[in-house]
Design a protein around this motif. Structure first.
Motif, short mmCIF file in Angstrom:
data_model
loop_
_atom_site.label_atom_id
_atom_site.label_comp_id
_atom_site.label_asym_id
_atom_site.label_seq_id
_atom_site.Cartn_x
_atom_site.Cartn_y
_atom_site.Cartn_z
N ILE A 74 0.92 -1.10 0.09
CA ILE A 74 0.02 0.07 -0.16
C ILE A 74 0.72 1.26 0.06
O ILE A 74 0.17 2.39 0.00
CB ILE A 74 -1.03 0.05 1.16
CG1 ILE A 74 -0.11 0.06 2.61
CG2 ILE A 74 -1.81 -1.06 1.19
CD1 ILE A 74 -1.14 0.17 3.79
N THR A 213 -3.30 -8.30 6.99
CA THR A 213 -2.35 -7.12 6.75
C THR A 213 -0.97 -7.31 7.50
O THR A 213 -0.93 -7.84 8.88
CB THR A 213 -3.19 -5.93 7.15
OG1 THR A 213 -4.23 -5.65 6.37
CG2 THR A 213 -2.16 -4.71 7.19
N SER A 256 -1.73 -5.08 2.21
CA SER A 256 -2.75 -5.20 3.03
C SER A 256 -3.81 -5.81 1.92
O SER A 256 -3.54 -5.68 0.53
CB SER A 256 -3.52 -3.79 3.69
OG SER A 256 -4.68 -4.20 4.09
N MET A 261 -8.36 -2.58 4.17
CA MET A 261 -8.33 -0.94 4.36
C MET A 261 -9.60 -0.59 4.90
O MET A 261 -9.67 0.45 5.31
CB MET A 261 -7.84 -0.78 3.01
CG MET A 261 -6.10 -1.13 3.06
SD MET A 261 -5.25 -0.65 4.40
CE MET A 261 -5.09 1.35 4.36
N ALA A 321 -1.69 2.68 -5.08
CA ALA A 321 -2.74 2.75 -4.05
C ALA A 321 -3.47 4.04 -3.85
O ALA A 321 -2.82 4.95 -3.84
CB ALA A 321 -2.52 2.05 -2.62
N VAL A 334 -11.36 2.61 -1.61
CA VAL A 334 -9.85 2.05 -1.66
C VAL A 334 -9.73 1.44 -3.12
O VAL A 334 -10.37 0.70 -3.39
CB VAL A 334 -9.62 0.89 -0.60
CG1 VAL A 334 -8.29 0.45 -0.37
CG2 VAL A 334 -10.10 1.57 0.94
N LEU A 336 -6.32 -0.42 -5.18
CA LEU A 336 -5.00 -1.16 -4.86
C LEU A 336 -4.83 -1.80 -6.16
O LEU A 336 -5.44 -2.74 -6.66
CB LEU A 336 -5.04 -2.13 -3.92
CG LEU A 336 -5.59 -1.74 -2.27
CD1 LEU A 336 -5.63 -2.78 -1.46
CD2 LEU A 336 -4.67 -0.71 -1.71
#
Length: 361
Positions: A74, A213, A256, A261, A321, A334, A336
């Motif tokens: 991240i 994570t 993660s 998240m 991210a 979020v 990623l």
């Protein structure tokens, strides 16, 4: 929830797709346009509901489809977590945000790091310390190239920060420097007497129930999406997963999932599991001007037509991210990806806001 601006995307190749998820259609179009191998998106709401989408590939040769449970580095989203632990220690009176960072450095670095005798922990949290960035230039990456699985620790970066001139007087302006959060990591490990991952496990990952994570490590976890980057500037992405550019570092070493998240956002901003309201208020209002917005305590503080937005973006070798929390809507986005965009493209969050919140009033 339907995303109005994506409705047209439900027709692809001239064929209607009535059962297609507009979020995943949008994500695929975004990833294709950006030139990314794959990505996952998560949207979490204050009532605990969440939805996820995944597209592209978690690995190539062999090709493995991306799934929403995949792990990613991240990058600088880790800075939010380092700030949380720093504020927890302050609330416990273990430290004071007015302490100078030099107080926590090993004796051999006393007087060798610019501004360390004047820059406070608050200055480091706000990227206003003037302490030079250890990533300036190519030296660190040359070290990585020589020893790809080194296993860097925060304290091992001190030689790269030492013996350089300061950027500016502490507190006078904003300039992002990864060294600020490396030094906060050194402070955290010194105060806690424990390795950074053990501290984060106890203070963040376990309370927030972030079961997938951790900091990076070798061998790479099976759930980790392979990371791709243009390592040799030939315009093509190469697999760079096995380069340690900061697995155990407080400025960007956490891996993660989108689900975790989203849990982090709830634990931090909704449930009060990680910080109390006074700490959140201070972290988001004691800011310094940072161009298009402001920077608080490990948080980018911005505004939109739908109200304030807090969060961070992040880059790690082979990964990128976004994390955006909308406090008025109790909603987090979020994003990623296991690559860095080869083409100029707006942020995912900026392209989703009308679909999430409707047209601004």
């Amino acid at each position: 929830m339907l995303y109005p601006q994506m409705a047209a995307a439900q027709e692809a190749d001239g064929k209607a797709q009535p059962d297609a998820d507009p979020l995943e259609i949008f994500l695929k179009q975004y990833v294709d346009h950006a030139g990314l191998p794959g990505a996952v998106i998560g949207i979490g709401y204050g009532d605990g509901a969440a939805r996820y989408g995944a597209t592209g590939y978690a690995s190539v040769k062999p090709d493995t489809a991306m799934t929403s449970d995949r792990q990613f580095y991240i990058g600088s989203l880790t800075k939010m977590m380092t700030a949380v632990v720093t504020l927890q220690l302050a609330s416990e009176k273990r430290i004071n945000l007015s302490d100078k960072i030099g107080k926590f450095l090993p004796k051999e670095y006393q007087g060798r790091i610019a501004n360390a005798d004047r820059a406070t922990l608050r200055d480091l949290l706000r990227n206003s310390s003037g302490i030079p960035d250890y990533l300036d230039g190519e030296f660190f990456f040359q070290l990585v190239g020589r020893d790809p699985k080194h296993g860097w620790r925060n304290v091992q970066l001190l030689p790269l920060i030492a013996d350089h001139d300061a950027y500016f007087e502490p507190g006078s302006t904003y300039a992002p420097s990864n060294s600020n959060f490396i030094l906060l990591g050194v402070m955290i490990e010194a105060v806690e007497g424990a390795h950074i991952e053990a501290v984060f496990n106890r203070r963040i990952f376990e309370p927030a129930e972030m079961k997938n994570t951790s900091f990076g490590r070798f061998p790479r976890p099976a759930l980790l999406a392979r990371g791709f980057d243009d390592a040799d500037d030939d315009g093509q992405l190469e697999d760079v997963t096995d380069y340690d550019v900061g697995d155990q570092l407080a400025d960007g070493g956490v891996i993660s999932t989108a689900q975790d998240m989203v849990k982090f956002a709830r634990a931090l901003f909704v449930d009060g599991v990680l910080l109390g309201p006074n700490a959140i208020e201070r972290a988001t209002t004691d800011t310094i001007f940072a161009g298009d917005g402001s920077y608080g305590y490990g948080l980018m503080i911005g505004s939109s037509d739908w109200g304030p937005v807090w969060g961070h973006d992040g880059i790690y070798f082979g990964y990128s991210a976004e994390f955006s929390w909308f406090p008025d809507q109790d909603t987090v986005v979020v994003f990623l990806a296991n690559g860095r965009a080869l083409n100029e493209i707006p942020t995912v969050t900026s392209m989703l806001m009308t679909g999430l919140f409707g047209k601004p009033e």
